[in-house]
Scaffold this motif. Structure first.
Motif, mmCIF file in Angstrom:
data_model
loop_
_atom_site.group_PDB
_atom_site.id
_atom_site.type_symbol
_atom_site.label_atom_id
_atom_site.label_comp_id
_atom_site.label_asym_id
_atom_site.label_seq_id
_atom_site.Cartn_x
_atom_site.Cartn_y
_atom_site.Cartn_z
ATOM 1 N N PHE A 1 0.806 -1.221 0.000
ATOM 2 C CA PHE A 1 0.000 0.000 0.000
ATOM 3 C C PHE A 1 0.841 1.274 0.000
ATOM 4 C CE2 PHE A 1 -2.647 -3.240 1.969
ATOM 5 C CZ PHE A 1 -3.845 -3.071 1.313
ATOM 6 N N ILE A 2 2.010 1.225 0.635
ATOM 7 C CA ILE A 2 2.835 2.416 0.838
ATOM 8 C C ILE A 2 4.075 2.317 -0.046
ATOM 9 C CG2 ILE A 2 4.041 3.818 2.568
ATOM 10 C CD1 ILE A 2 1.077 3.467 3.238
ATOM 11 N N PRO A 3 4.182 3.106 -1.110
ATOM 12 C CA PRO A 3 5.325 2.982 -2.021
ATOM 13 C C PRO A 3 6.623 3.619 -1.505
ATOM 14 C CG PRO A 3 3.778 4.621 -2.849
ATOM 15 C CD PRO A 3 3.171 4.025 -1.621
ATOM 16 N N ASN A 4 6.532 4.594 -0.620
ATOM 17 C CA ASN A 4 7.710 5.309 -0.146
ATOM 18 C C ASN A 4 8.431 4.517 0.950
ATOM 19 O OD1 ASN A 4 9.130 7.174 1.811
ATOM 20 N ND2 ASN A 4 8.732 8.591 0.108
ATOM 21 N N GLU A 5 9.697 4.194 0.688
ATOM 22 C CA GLU A 5 10.465 3.366 1.622
ATOM 23 C C GLU A 5 10.635 4.027 2.991
ATOM 24 O OE1 GLU A 5 14.574 0.745 1.710
ATOM 25 O OE2 GLU A 5 14.385 2.395 0.279
ATOM 26 N N HIS A 6 10.849 5.326 3.019
ATOM 27 C CA HIS A 6 11.006 6.031 4.295
ATOM 28 C C HIS A 6 9.717 5.969 5.119
ATOM 29 C CE1 HIS A 6 14.947 7.492 3.244
ATOM 30 N NE2 HIS A 6 14.480 7.976 2.102
ATOM 31 N N LEU A 7 8.594 6.122 4.447
ATOM 32 C CA LEU A 7 7.309 6.030 5.131
ATOM 33 C C LEU A 7 7.050 4.600 5.595
ATOM 34 C CD1 LEU A 7 4.942 7.732 6.021
ATOM 35 C CD2 LEU A 7 3.883 7.361 3.790
ATOM 36 N N GLN A 8 7.490 3.624 4.822
ATOM 37 C CA GLN A 8 7.356 2.220 5.227
ATOM 38 C C GLN A 8 8.089 1.976 6.549
ATOM 39 O OE1 GLN A 8 9.026 0.079 1.947
ATOM 40 N NE2 GLN A 8 7.371 0.613 0.558
ATOM 41 N N TYR A 9 9.306 2.491 6.637
ATOM 42 C CA TYR A 9 10.082 2.327 7.870
ATOM 43 C C TYR A 9 9.406 3.037 9.037
ATOM 44 C CZ TYR A 9 13.985 0.418 5.181
ATOM 45 O OH TYR A 9 14.780 -0.356 4.379
ATOM 46 N N LEU A 10 8.908 4.221 8.783
ATOM 47 C CA LEU A 10 8.256 5.003 9.829
ATOM 48 C C LEU A 10 7.031 4.279 10.372
ATOM 49 C CD1 LEU A 10 8.033 7.774 11.340
ATOM 50 C CD2 LEU A 10 6.476 8.443 9.496
ATOM 51 N N LEU A 11 6.253 3.687 9.475
ATOM 52 C CA LEU A 11 5.001 3.050 9.879
ATOM 53 C C LEU A 11 5.171 1.611 10.361
ATOM 54 C CD1 LEU A 11 2.734 4.388 7.011
ATOM 55 C CD2 LEU A 11 2.813 5.167 9.382
ATOM 56 N N SER A 12 6.357 1.062 10.248
ATOM 57 C CA SER A 12 6.513 -0.345 10.619
ATOM 58 C C SER A 12 7.197 -0.549 11.968
ATOM 59 C CB SER A 12 7.286 -1.095 9.528
ATOM 60 O OG SER A 12 8.612 -0.621 9.449
ATOM 61 N N PHE A 13 7.570 0.519 12.652
ATOM 62 C CA PHE A 13 8.301 0.320 13.896
ATOM 63 C C PHE A 13 7.403 -0.092 15.063
ATOM 64 C CE2 PHE A 13 7.004 4.640 14.745
ATOM 65 C CZ PHE A 13 6.923 4.699 16.131
ATOM 66 N N PRO B 1 9.539 -6.128 12.054
ATOM 67 C CA PRO B 1 8.522 -5.958 11.010
ATOM 68 C C PRO B 1 8.845 -6.754 9.746
ATOM 69 C CG PRO B 1 9.809 -3.946 11.269
ATOM 70 C CD PRO B 1 10.245 -4.883 12.354
ATOM 71 N N PHE B 2 10.097 -7.167 9.594
ATOM 72 C CA PHE B 2 10.493 -7.911 8.400
ATOM 73 C C PHE B 2 10.179 -9.402 8.512
ATOM 74 C CE2 PHE B 2 13.292 -4.202 8.690
ATOM 75 C CZ PHE B 2 12.922 -3.568 7.509
ATOM 76 N N SER B 3 9.967 -9.887 9.729
ATOM 77 C CA SER B 3 9.669 -11.315 9.880
ATOM 78 C C SER B 3 8.389 -11.577 10.665
ATOM 79 C CB SER B 3 10.849 -12.025 10.565
ATOM 80 O OG SER B 3 11.090 -11.461 11.842
ATOM 81 N N GLY B 4 7.907 -10.606 11.425
ATOM 82 C CA GLY B 4 6.687 -10.800 12.210
ATOM 83 C C GLY B 4 5.454 -10.807 11.338
ATOM 84 N N PRO B 5 4.418 -11.530 11.749
ATOM 85 C CA PRO B 5 3.204 -11.627 10.938
ATOM 86 C C PRO B 5 2.500 -10.284 10.786
ATOM 87 C CG PRO B 5 2.937 -12.822 13.006
ATOM 88 C CD PRO B 5 4.328 -12.306 12.982
ATOM 89 N N SER B 6 1.835 -10.135 9.664
ATOM 90 C CA SER B 6 1.195 -8.860 9.319
ATOM 91 C C SER B 6 0.059 -8.492 10.258
ATOM 92 C CB SER B 6 0.682 -8.911 7.882
ATOM 93 O OG SER B 6 -0.305 -9.911 7.741
ATOM 94 N N ILE B 7 -0.463 -9.424 11.025
ATOM 95 C CA ILE B 7 -1.556 -9.109 11.949
ATOM 96 C C ILE B 7 -1.136 -8.031 12.943
ATOM 97 C CG2 ILE B 7 -1.037 -10.916 13.638
ATOM 98 C CD1 ILE B 7 -4.550 -9.853 12.549
ATOM 99 N N TYR B 8 0.158 -7.924 13.213
ATOM 100 C CA TYR B 8 0.636 -6.930 14.170
ATOM 101 C C TYR B 8 0.585 -5.506 13.617
ATOM 102 C CZ TYR B 8 1.919 -10.779 17.144
ATOM 103 O OH TYR B 8 1.863 -11.892 17.930
ATOM 104 N N ASN B 9 0.253 -5.339 12.350
ATOM 105 C CA ASN B 9 0.038 -3.999 11.808
ATOM 106 C C ASN B 9 -1.187 -3.346 12.447
ATOM 107 O OD1 ASN B 9 2.241 -4.239 10.185
ATOM 108 N ND2 ASN B 9 1.097 -4.734 8.341
ATOM 109 N N ILE B 10 -1.999 -4.158 13.091
ATOM 110 C CA ILE B 10 -3.163 -3.634 13.789
ATOM 111 C C ILE B 10 -2.737 -2.629 14.858
ATOM 112 C CG2 ILE B 10 -5.002 -4.289 15.407
ATOM 113 C CD1 ILE B 10 -5.427 -6.796 13.743
ATOM 114 N N ILE B 11 -1.547 -2.812 15.416
ATOM 115 C CA ILE B 11 -1.059 -1.886 16.446
ATOM 116 C C ILE B 11 -1.038 -0.467 15.912
ATOM 117 C CG2 ILE B 11 0.927 -1.267 17.889
ATOM 118 C CD1 ILE B 11 1.667 -4.274 17.875
ATOM 119 N N LEU B 12 -0.551 -0.286 14.694
ATOM 120 C CA LEU B 12 -0.502 1.045 14.082
ATOM 121 C C LEU B 12 -1.902 1.635 13.945
ATOM 122 C CD1 LEU B 12 0.906 3.375 12.494
ATOM 123 C CD2 LEU B 12 0.517 1.990 10.457
ATOM 124 N N MET B 13 -2.825 0.843 13.461
ATOM 125 C CA MET B 13 -4.188 1.322 13.255
ATOM 126 C C MET B 13 -4.810 1.731 14.587
ATOM 127 S SD MET B 13 -7.688 0.462 13.514
ATOM 128 C CE MET B 13 -7.385 -1.133 14.193
#
Length: 136
Positions: free
Chosen positions: A58-70, A79-91
């Motif tokens: 969804f996010i093409p900008n690499e810098h924004l990817q890093y910002l949103l994945s911490f 964020p490189f190996s953990g399951p995507s379900i943990y993206n819920i934390i950001l939301m």
């Protein structure tokens, strides 16, 4: 911006699925968990990709990817190996805000200690434990 909004929408759908079908469900027997409905809802979570890979769609900008994945680092997962379900934390953080304990987790432990003592409990530090008695 559209990619970010689509990303939040995708995560929010996963959050509702997880909340309704897993978090607030009680699984008292194996058949409560191992059934077709649960399997279908689990597959909708799409947890087979990493947190970072899922966001990258969804996010093409690499810098924004890093910002949103911490956020996954909060719970000790890469964020490189953990399951995507943990993206819920950001939301959850973006939609509901961030809550924290003033003074950190140590203050939480101190509050538990204080309440335990108020209820009549005693704490002995630097003592060997030989037995634990639990009275109903």
């Amino acid at each position: 911006m559209l990619g970010f909004l689509n990303y939040l929408t995708d995560i929010y759908r996963k959050y509702l699925n997880a909340k309704d079908n897993f978090i607030y469900q009680s699984f008292r027997s194996p058949k409560d968990f191992f059934n077709l409905k649960t399997l279908i809802n689990a597959l909708k979570l799409k947890t087979f990709s990493s947190s970072y890979h899922d966001m990258k769609k969804f996010i093409p900008n690499e810098h924004l990817q890093y910002l949103l994945s911490f956020q996954t680092l909060y719970i000790g997962i890469s964020p490189f190996s953990g399951p995507s379900i943990y993206n819920i934390i950001l939301m959850i953080e973006l939609l509901y805000g961030v809550w924290f304990i003033k003074g950190g987790m140590y203050q939480y432990a101190k509050a538990l200690e204080r309440r335990f003592k108020e209820l009549g409990g005693t704490i002995q530090y630097h003592s060997e434990i030989k037995q634990v008695d639990v009275n109903p």
